[in-house]
Design a protein around this motif. Sequence first.
Motif, mmCIF file in Angstrom:
data_model
loop_
_atom_site.group_PDB
_atom_site.id
_atom_site.type_symbol
_atom_site.label_atom_id
_atom_site.label_comp_id
_atom_site.label_asym_id
_atom_site.label_seq_id
_atom_site.Cartn_x
_atom_site.Cartn_y
_atom_site.Cartn_z
ATOM 1 N N GLY A 26 27.766 34.691 42.030
ATOM 2 C CA GLY A 26 28.048 34.737 40.436
ATOM 3 C C GLY A 26 29.303 35.855 39.583
ATOM 4 N N VAL A 27 29.012 35.609 39.183
ATOM 5 C CA VAL A 27 29.629 37.119 38.664
ATOM 6 C C VAL A 27 28.540 37.757 36.861
ATOM 7 N N TYR A 28 29.297 39.417 37.437
ATOM 8 C CA TYR A 28 28.863 40.157 36.146
ATOM 9 C C TYR A 28 29.344 40.601 35.715
ATOM 10 N N ASP A 44 26.657 38.362 43.209
ATOM 11 C CA ASP A 44 27.212 38.338 42.312
ATOM 12 C C ASP A 44 28.705 39.225 42.889
ATOM 13 N N TYR A 98 38.904 40.330 31.187
ATOM 14 C CA TYR A 98 38.664 38.723 31.306
ATOM 15 C C TYR A 98 39.728 38.141 31.318
ATOM 16 N N CYS A 101 37.639 37.236 34.953
ATOM 17 C CA CYS A 101 36.626 36.537 34.811
ATOM 18 C C CYS A 101 37.230 34.839 34.512
ATOM 19 N N VAL A 102 38.083 34.552 33.694
ATOM 20 C CA VAL A 102 38.848 33.653 33.564
ATOM 21 C C VAL A 102 39.150 32.396 35.191
ATOM 22 N N GLU A 103 39.781 33.193 35.440
ATOM 23 C CA GLU A 103 40.093 33.106 37.586
ATOM 24 C C GLU A 103 39.238 32.573 37.891
ATOM 25 N N SER A 105 35.695 32.269 37.175
ATOM 26 C CA SER A 105 34.834 31.303 36.255
ATOM 27 C C SER A 105 35.681 29.545 36.820
ATOM 28 N N ARG A 106 36.781 29.390 37.252
ATOM 29 C CA ARG A 106 37.998 28.153 37.579
ATOM 30 C C ARG A 106 36.976 28.309 38.988
ATOM 31 N N LEU A 108 35.106 28.859 40.910
ATOM 32 C CA LEU A 108 33.535 28.753 40.799
ATOM 33 C C LEU A 108 32.849 27.228 40.725
ATOM 34 N N GLU A 109 33.972 26.565 39.615
ATOM 35 C CA GLU A 109 34.175 25.440 39.604
ATOM 36 C C GLU A 109 34.534 24.253 40.025
#
Lengths: 110, 142
Positions: A26-28, A44, A98, A101-103, A105-106, A108-109
């Motif tokens: 995960g990410v924090y 994380d 930001y 985190c966007v990258e 998130s991509r 992780l999906e």
Amino acid sequence: MTVNSVCERLDLEVLNLADGEREILGVYAGDLLSWVMGHANESDVLVTIMSNINTLAVASLLDLSCVILAESSEPDPGFVETAQSKEINVFRSKLTTYEICVELSRMLEE
Amino acid sequence: MDNAAPLEFHFNVDGKDFTSAGEASVEVKKILRRIGLDSEAIRRVSIAMYEAEINMVIHAGGGEADVSVSPDKITLVMTDHGPGIADIELAMREGYSTAPDNIRSLGFGAGMGLPNIKRYTDELKIESEVGKGTKITMSVNI
Ligand SMILES: Nc1ncnc2c1ncn2[C@@H]1O[C@H](COP(=O)(O)OP(=O)(O)OP(=O)(O)O)[C@@H](O)[C@H]1O
Ligand SMILES: [Mg+2]
């Protein structure tokens, strides 16, 4: 995803690589250490601009998978040496928290 | 560990070095790992001890930590001879902090340390006297 795969995809600068095969769960993101302490989870990634040795104590206590210093944040003297001795993966990026985190998130999906 | 005497550890926490603060907590975490304790209990002890250790360093000029591991719980006693806490209820509130700017620039001062301790421990007792010091007793059930 592993620490290595994130490092490659985000083209991160390696400050210390202790275990590239470590799995990221995960990410924090955050710069206030007691918020990080209370809310980040084991494995994380921590994305932060806080680049003093206290960040490493938090990373070690929470067993974070790696720390990414955002916005080319300059580590304090002794930071890299401490990361080496505590075996903590630490990277640095020009991107903002930001953007990182966007990258993440991509990834992780995927 | 049944029937065994509790394992006890003592640490002096240096109050002069903000940058390396947290060493005692990191050490305790290693010890608990070696003992083979449940990882969730280790996590809770680590968070609570770290926050109390940092508080001793940034607000009280250092102090002492006593850790005791018994079969059913881990107890942490953190004692300092700093300025004490005048209003404990206020200090426990999320966001309340008296940390000065130089400390805030290191990432402290969110006023979340004591609330974190409350959240991650099973028992918490704060005894404090202004001008004398503070003693925080916490435990995490195993
Ligand atoms: N050992 C102590 N001695 C004296 N005062 C303390 C002590 N511990 C806490 N305090 C007081 O209680 C306040 C709240 O503590 P808390 O740990 O919740 O927040 P903080 O340390 O200011 O910030 P953070 O923990 O988020 O970095 C502190 O700002 C300080 O005024
Ligand atoms: Mg605190």
